[in-house]
Design an enzyme around this catalytic site. Structure first.
Site, PDB file in Angstrom:
ATOM      1  N   ARG A   8       0.533 -28.330  60.749  1.00  0.00           N
ATOM      2  CA  ARG A   8      -0.792 -27.407  60.796  1.00  0.00           C
ATOM      3  C   ARG A   8      -1.225 -26.969  61.870  1.00  0.00           C
ATOM      4  O   ARG A   8      -1.798 -26.152  61.801  1.00  0.00           O
ATOM      5  CB  ARG A   8      -1.800 -28.880  60.056  1.00  0.00           C
ATOM      6  CG  ARG A   8      -1.535 -30.067  60.991  1.00  0.00           C
ATOM      7  CD  ARG A   8      -2.988 -31.133  60.054  1.00  0.00           C
ATOM      8  NE  ARG A   8      -3.152 -32.452  60.622  1.00  0.00           N
ATOM      9  CZ  ARG A   8      -4.714 -32.731  61.025  1.00  0.00           C
ATOM     10  NH1 ARG A   8      -4.895 -32.240  60.128  1.00  0.00           N
ATOM     11  NH2 ARG A   8      -4.067 -33.870  61.335  1.00  0.00           N
ATOM     12  N   SER A  35      -9.402 -29.698  60.089  1.00  0.00           N
ATOM     13  CA  SER A  35      -8.000 -30.753  59.332  1.00  0.00           C
ATOM     14  C   SER A  35      -6.844 -29.044  58.997  1.00  0.00           C
ATOM     15  O   SER A  35      -5.841 -30.023  59.241  1.00  0.00           O
ATOM     16  CB  SER A  35      -8.666 -31.474  58.029  1.00  0.00           C
ATOM     17  OG  SER A  35      -9.363 -32.698  57.822  1.00  0.00           O
ATOM     18  N   GLU A  56     -14.538 -23.260  46.368  1.00  0.00           N
ATOM     19  CA  GLU A  56     -13.390 -23.090  46.806  1.00  0.00           C
ATOM     20  C   GLU A  56     -12.706 -21.926  46.028  1.00  0.00           C
ATOM     21  O   GLU A  56     -12.286 -21.274  45.900  1.00  0.00           O
ATOM     22  CB  GLU A  56     -11.950 -24.430  46.888  1.00  0.00           C
ATOM     23  CG  GLU A  56     -12.264 -25.245  47.458  1.00  0.00           C
ATOM     24  CD  GLU A  56     -13.126 -26.224  47.020  1.00  0.00           C
ATOM     25  OE1 GLU A  56     -13.709 -26.027  46.584  1.00  0.00           O
ATOM     26  OE2 GLU A  56     -13.360 -27.052  48.126  1.00  0.00           O
ATOM     27  N   PHE A  81      -7.348 -28.711  46.572  1.00  0.00           N
ATOM     28  CA  PHE A  81      -8.441 -27.863  46.641  1.00  0.00           C
ATOM     29  C   PHE A  81      -7.710 -26.970  46.044  1.00  0.00           C
ATOM     30  O   PHE A  81      -8.240 -26.093  45.833  1.00  0.00           O
ATOM     31  CB  PHE A  81      -9.569 -28.093  46.838  1.00  0.00           C
ATOM     32  CG  PHE A  81      -9.686 -29.858  47.327  1.00  0.00           C
ATOM     33  CD1 PHE A  81     -10.389 -30.221  46.114  1.00  0.00           C
ATOM     34  CD2 PHE A  81      -9.811 -30.179  48.411  1.00  0.00           C
ATOM     35  CE1 PHE A  81     -10.207 -31.964  46.667  1.00  0.00           C
ATOM     36  CE2 PHE A  81     -10.005 -32.108  48.395  1.00  0.00           C
ATOM     37  CZ  PHE A  81     -10.274 -32.633  47.358  1.00  0.00           C
ATOM     38  N   ASP A 115      -6.812 -41.023  52.268  1.00  0.00           N
ATOM     39  CA  ASP A 115      -7.884 -40.863  50.799  1.00  0.00           C
ATOM     40  C   ASP A 115      -7.793 -40.973  49.630  1.00  0.00           C
ATOM     41  O   ASP A 115      -8.247 -40.395  48.543  1.00  0.00           O
ATOM     42  CB  ASP A 115      -7.914 -38.882  51.497  1.00  0.00           C
ATOM     43  CG  ASP A 115      -9.184 -39.193  52.298  1.00  0.00           C
ATOM     44  OD1 ASP A 115      -9.226 -39.570  52.887  1.00  0.00           O
ATOM     45  OD2 ASP A 115      -8.814 -37.339  52.623  1.00  0.00           O
ATOM     46  N   ARG A 165       0.120 -33.470  56.635  1.00  0.00           N
ATOM     47  CA  ARG A 165      -0.974 -33.520  57.622  1.00  0.00           C
ATOM     48  C   ARG A 165      -0.513 -33.975  58.658  1.00  0.00           C
ATOM     49  O   ARG A 165      -0.799 -33.832  60.005  1.00  0.00           O
ATOM     50  CB  ARG A 165      -1.580 -34.081  57.151  1.00  0.00           C
ATOM     51  CG  ARG A 165      -3.044 -35.043  57.748  1.00  0.00           C
ATOM     52  CD  ARG A 165      -3.844 -36.090  56.649  1.00  0.00           C
ATOM     53  NE  ARG A 165      -4.803 -35.979  57.383  1.00  0.00           N
ATOM     54  CZ  ARG A 165      -5.979 -35.068  57.543  1.00  0.00           C
ATOM     55  NH1 ARG A 165      -5.847 -33.979  56.650  1.00  0.00           N
ATOM     56  NH2 ARG A 165      -7.289 -35.912  58.059  1.00  0.00           N
TER      57      ARG A 165
END
Lengths: 312, 282
Positions: A8, A35, A56, A81, A115, A165
Site C-alpha cells: 500500500r 491506511s 463511497e 467498501f 477488524d 495491508r
C-alpha cells in the site's frame, strides 16, 4: 522509486511519483487515507486530492464524472467498501460507460486481520471480474504493485486493484518488464502446476520447496491479472503436468479458481481449488493465524498438490 | 423584460415540438416514460435552446455545457431535444429501444451522440455531474453542468451524499433541477416516501434553492440565470411540474410513468399538440 516492502505504501508513493508529470491523475478518498496511503498524494498535490468522506457511493460516481472531464481518477478505500458499498455505482456509472476510473481495494483478503468479517474482503474478485470492461489486478508483492500502478495509469478503462495491508516478502523480479495480462512462472516444475495470486504466490513457492523433498516437482505461476485471463498462457503452463491447483486468498466461488476452471474445462486434468470455503472472515491476533485458520499456508497448497496427483 | 416576446414564443414552440417528438417515439402499444418526460419538457427546452452552450456538429466540443439526466428513465425528452438540434436523424426516433437503434431505454453515452454519461440506476447522476463540475473547475474551464433529478429519486441516499459533497466543494458550476411532479412509478411521492420540505432540506445542506413553476418559461429562464449568477456554491431549481403535462388523459396519473397509449389516447395526444401549436401562434 519503491522505498519499502509494503504494497500500500508503494502504491501511494508510486502515484505521487506519477502525479508529478501527469496532472490528469486525481485521487479520491473515503476517510481511510492513512491506511490506503492515498494521503501521500494528498500531501503532495492537495488540489488534485478529493476527500469524499464516508460516502463511497458518491465517491465512485464522482470519479465517473471526473473521468468524463478527462481526468484519471483513483478511488480508494478498504476493498470491502470500495467495490462492495459502491458496487452499483461501479457497475452503472463506471463499467457500463467504460470510464477510465481506477479502483484501489486496499486491505484486501484477510489482511485486515483484527477488524473481522465486515472488513475482510474475500469476495471482491468475484464482484469485479463479473463486470464486463473491468480489469482485475492482484499483485503479490511491492515490486509488482509499483509496476501495476504505473500500468494502470497507462491503460484506458476501468481497473480494480486489490492490495494487501501487510508487508509481503519480495518474490518478483524488479528488472523484468511488466504488462497487464501477463502471468509469470515463479518456480519451474513438471508434475503439477499451481496458479496462485496475491499472498498465495509466496505460500506456493514455499510449497514447492516442501514438495521437492518428496520428489514432487511443482510449477508455480503467478496470475496477477485475474481479468482478462490469458487463457493461451494458462494452457501452455499446463503442458505436461498431471494436475492443476489454484490458490487464492478469496472465496472459492467466483475468484481465480472459478476463472481457471472455466478456462480449462476442456483440459480433462484434475483440478483442486484452494481458497476460503463458503464463509466470512473473523478477527484474529495477526495475519498468519488467519492464513492458518482458513487453510491458506504452504502446507495446504502441498496437500492439494498431493491430492491432484493421487487422482491420477 | 429580459427576454423578448419572440424568444419566449420560440421556446414554447420548441417545448411543443419536444412533446411531439416524444409522441413519435412511443406510438400506441409501445411502452415508454411519457409522464416524467413531458413534466420536464419545458425546462429541457429552456436548457437546450437557450441556456446551455451546445454544439451538435461536435458533440464532444470541450466548450460545451453538460447535462446529466439522473432520472434516466425520462431520456425520451433528452432524445427529443437532441434530434431537434441534429445530433442524430429523425429516423432514429422510431427505433428507440430496439436492437438496431442508437436510442437505448436509458441514457448511454457510447450509443447516442449528445448523451454525456450512463445513468438510469437512480441516485447516481448528481454525483456524476459533481465529478464533471470538479474536473472542469480543475482545468479552469467556464462550462456549467446541469443535473436533472426526479422527486422520487430524492429517496436515494446517494443524492444526499452528493448534495453534501457539492456544498463542501463549493461547486458553483453545478445546477441541479428537481422535476417535482409529485408522482413516481406506482403512486404519489407523498404516499411512497416522505420527501416533504425539499426547500428546507436542500437549503439546510447549503444549496442556493430556487423554487419555480416548471411550466412557466419566464420563471424557468430566470431561475437558470439566477443559478448561473450565484457564485458561492451550487444551486438547485425545484421545478413544480405536472406529470404527463399537456396530455390531459395522462396528467397527474402515476399509470403513465411508463405505459403504452391506446389508439384513442394517441390520437388525443396529437390533438393536444395541434391545439398547443394554435394557442402559441395566437
Amino acid at each position: 522509486m519503491r522505498t519499502s516492502d509494503s504494497l500500500r505504501k508503494t502504491y501511494g508513493e508510486t502515484l505521487v511519483e506519477l502525479g508529478k508529470d501527469n496532472k490528469s491523475i486525481v485521487m479520491l478518498e473515503a476517510d481511510l487515507g492513512n491506511s490506503t496511503m492515498s494521503s501521500l498524494f494528498g500531501s503532495a498535490y492537495p488540489e488534485r486530492y478529493f476527500q469524499m468522506g464516508i460516502a463511497e457511493q458518491n465517491m465512485a460516481s464522482v470519479a465517473a464524472g471526473l473521468s468524463l472531464a478527462g481526468k484519471i481518477p483513483f478511488i480508494n478505500s478498504f476493498a470491502v467498501f470500495a467495490r462492495g458499498r459502491a458496487y452499483d455505482q461501479i457497475r452503472s456509472s463506471v463499467a457500463i460507460a467504460k470510464l477510465n476510473v481506477k479502483i484501489c481495494g486496499s486491505s484486501a483478503g484477510l489482511s485486515d486481520y483484527g477488524d473481522g468479517k465486515t472488513h475482510q474482503s474475500i469476495d471482491d474478485i468475484a464482484l469485479m471480474q463479473v463486470l464486463p470492461n473491468m480489469t482485475v489486478l492482484s499483485p503479490c508483492d511491492a515490486i509488482e504493485t509499483e509496476k501495476m500502478t504505473k500500468a494502470m495509469v497507462e491503460c484506458n478503462g476501468p481497473v480494480y486493484l486489490r492490495i494487501n495491508r501487510n508487508d509481503l516478502s519480495l518474490v518478483t523480479d524488479p528488472k523484468a518488464d511488466y504488462k497487464i495480462g501477463q502471468m509469470t512462472e515463479m518456480v519451474k516444475g513438471k508434475d503439477v502446476v499451481v496458479f496462485a495470486t496475491g499472498v498465495m504466490v509466496q505460500q506456493s513457492i514455499q510449497a514447492a520447496k516442501i514438495l521437492e523433498k518428496e520428489g514432487i516437482s511443482l510449477r508455480v505461476v503467478n496470475v496477477s491479472t485475474i481479468k482478462p485471463l490469458d487463457v493461451t498462457a494458462l494452457q501452455s503452463y499446463c503442458e505436461g503436468v498431471k494436475g492443476i491447483v489454484t490458490a487464492e486468498e478469496h472465496s472459492i466461488f467466483g475468484g481465480l479458481g472459478s476463472a481457471v476452471c472455466s478456462a480449462l474445462s476442456m483440459k480433462r486434468l484434475p483440478i483442486e481449488v484452494l481458497g476460503i470455503q463458503d464463509s466470512f472472515g473473523t478477527s484474529a491476533e495477526n495475519y498468519s493465524i488467519l492464513l492458518k485458520h482458513y487453510g491458506l499456508e504452504s502446507e495446504d497448497v502441498a496437500k492439494k498438490v498431493r491430492a491432484v496427483l493421487s487422482a491420477n | 423584460m429580459k427576454y423578448s416576446q419572440e424568444q419566449i414564443i420560440e421556446l414554447k414552440r420548441k417545448a411543443i415540438q419536444i412533446r411531439a417528438n416524444i409522441l413519435e417515439m412511443i406510438p400506441p402499444g409501445k411502452v415508454g416514460h411519457l409522464g416524467g418526460s413531458s413534466s420536464i419538457a419545458d425546462v429541457m427546452a429552456a436548457l437546450y435552446f437557450h441556456t446551455m452552450e451546445v454544439n451538435p456538429s461536435d458533440p464532444k466540443d470541450p466548450k460545451r455545457d453538460r447535462l446529466i439526466m439522473s432520472k434516466g428513465h425520462a431520456v425520451l425528452v433528452q432524445y427529443a431535444c437532441l434530434v431537434e438540434l441534429g445530433y442524430f436523424g429523425r429516423e432514429e426516433l422510431a427505433k428507440v429501444k430496439t436492437l438496431e437503434g442508437m436510442l437505448q431505454g436509458h441514457p448511454d453515452m457510447d450509443k447516442t451522440p449528445g448523451i454525456e454519461a450512463v445513468t438510469g440506476s437512480l441516485g447516481q447522476g448528481l454525483s456524476v455531474a459533481l465529478g464533471l463540475a470538479l474536473g472542469l473547475r480543475l482545468d479552469k474551464l467556464p462550462n456549467r453542468v446541469y443535473a436533472i433529478v426526479g422527486d422520487g429519486e430524492q429517496a436515494e441516499g446517494q443524492i444526499w451524499e452528493a448534495v453534501m459533497a457539492a456544498h463542501g466543494f463549493k461547486a458553483n458550476n453545478l445546477t441541479a433541477i428537481v422535476d417535482f411532479n409529485g408522482l413516481q412509478a406506482t403512486s404519489t411521492t407523498k404516499e411512497i416516501f416522505p420527501i416533504e420540505n425539499l426547500v428546507g432540506k436542500w437549503s439546510s445542506f447549503g444549496w442556493n434553492v430556487i423554487e419555480i413553476d416548471g411550466h412557466d418559461m419566464v420563471q424557468i429562464l430566470d431561475a437558470l440565470e439566477e443559478a448561473k449568477a450565484f457564485t458561492e456554491g451550487p444551486s438547485v431549481i425545484l421545478a413544480h411540474t405536472v406529470k404527463g403535462k399537456c396530455f390531459p388523459f395522462a396528467e397527474g396519473k402515476a399509470k403513465y410513468h411508463n405505459a403504452s397509449m391506446t389508439e384513442e389516447e394517441y390520437k388525443e395526444a396529437w390533438v393536444c399538440i395541434e391545439n398547443l401549436k394554435r394557442e402559441v401562434e395566437a
